[in-house]
Design an enzyme around this catalytic site. Sequence first.
Site, PDB file in Angstrom:
ATOM      1  N   CYS A 174       0.816  -1.222   0.000  1.00  0.00           N
ATOM      2  CA  CYS A 174       0.000   0.000   0.000  1.00  0.00           C
ATOM      3  C   CYS A 174       0.849   1.271   0.000  1.00  0.00           C
ATOM      4  O   CYS A 174       0.334   2.350  -0.228  1.00  0.00           O
ATOM      5  CB  CYS A 174      -0.935   0.016   1.201  1.00  0.00           C
ATOM      6  SG  CYS A 174      -0.049   0.020   2.757  1.00  0.00           S
TER       7      CYS A 174
ATOM      8  N   CYS B   6      -1.671  -4.174   8.441  1.00  0.00           N
ATOM      9  CA  CYS B   6      -1.369  -2.815   8.908  1.00  0.00           C
ATOM     10  C   CYS B   6      -0.709  -2.861  10.295  1.00  0.00           C
ATOM     11  O   CYS B   6       0.164  -2.043  10.601  1.00  0.00           O
ATOM     12  CB  CYS B   6      -2.627  -1.970   8.958  1.00  0.00           C
ATOM     13  SG  CYS B   6      -3.660  -2.119   7.485  1.00  0.00           S
TER      14      CYS B   6
END
Length: 141
Positions: A35, A104
Amino acid sequence: MALYSEKVMDHFRNPRNVGIIEDADGVGEVGNAKCGDIMKMYLKIENDIIKDVKFETFGCGSAIASSSMATELIKGKPISEALTLTNKAVAEALDGLPAYKMHCSVLAEEAIKKALKDYYEKNNIEYDKTLFESVDVCCHK
Ligand code: FES
């Protein structure tokens, strides 16, 4: 059921320990190759205790909440404990993350490890390199 727990939302909206430590003893920056999000951790260490920790995260809400919770979990703790903090423990402390957002929380674990590695190296302290294999293959310096 809401996608994000109240704790995730709380740490996202009011992140703890945001900022930089100018005279940090260890700094670790990691990035997520998929990302492009980046997390940077600053540690102040005295007598093997994490006296202070701050972070900067340029990333999604889950990454911000994970960094905030991770700093709360290691502040005031011995290095040995910070080294064993897993992304799973961070996610659990946040009352969970959606499966597709678990990656994450990995940033938080790796940024802390990288900052501790930096501390060891700056101070010429011997350390177990096998503990840091995951951050050595990371995409960012
Ligand atoms: Fe990049 Fe969450 S989507 S860290």
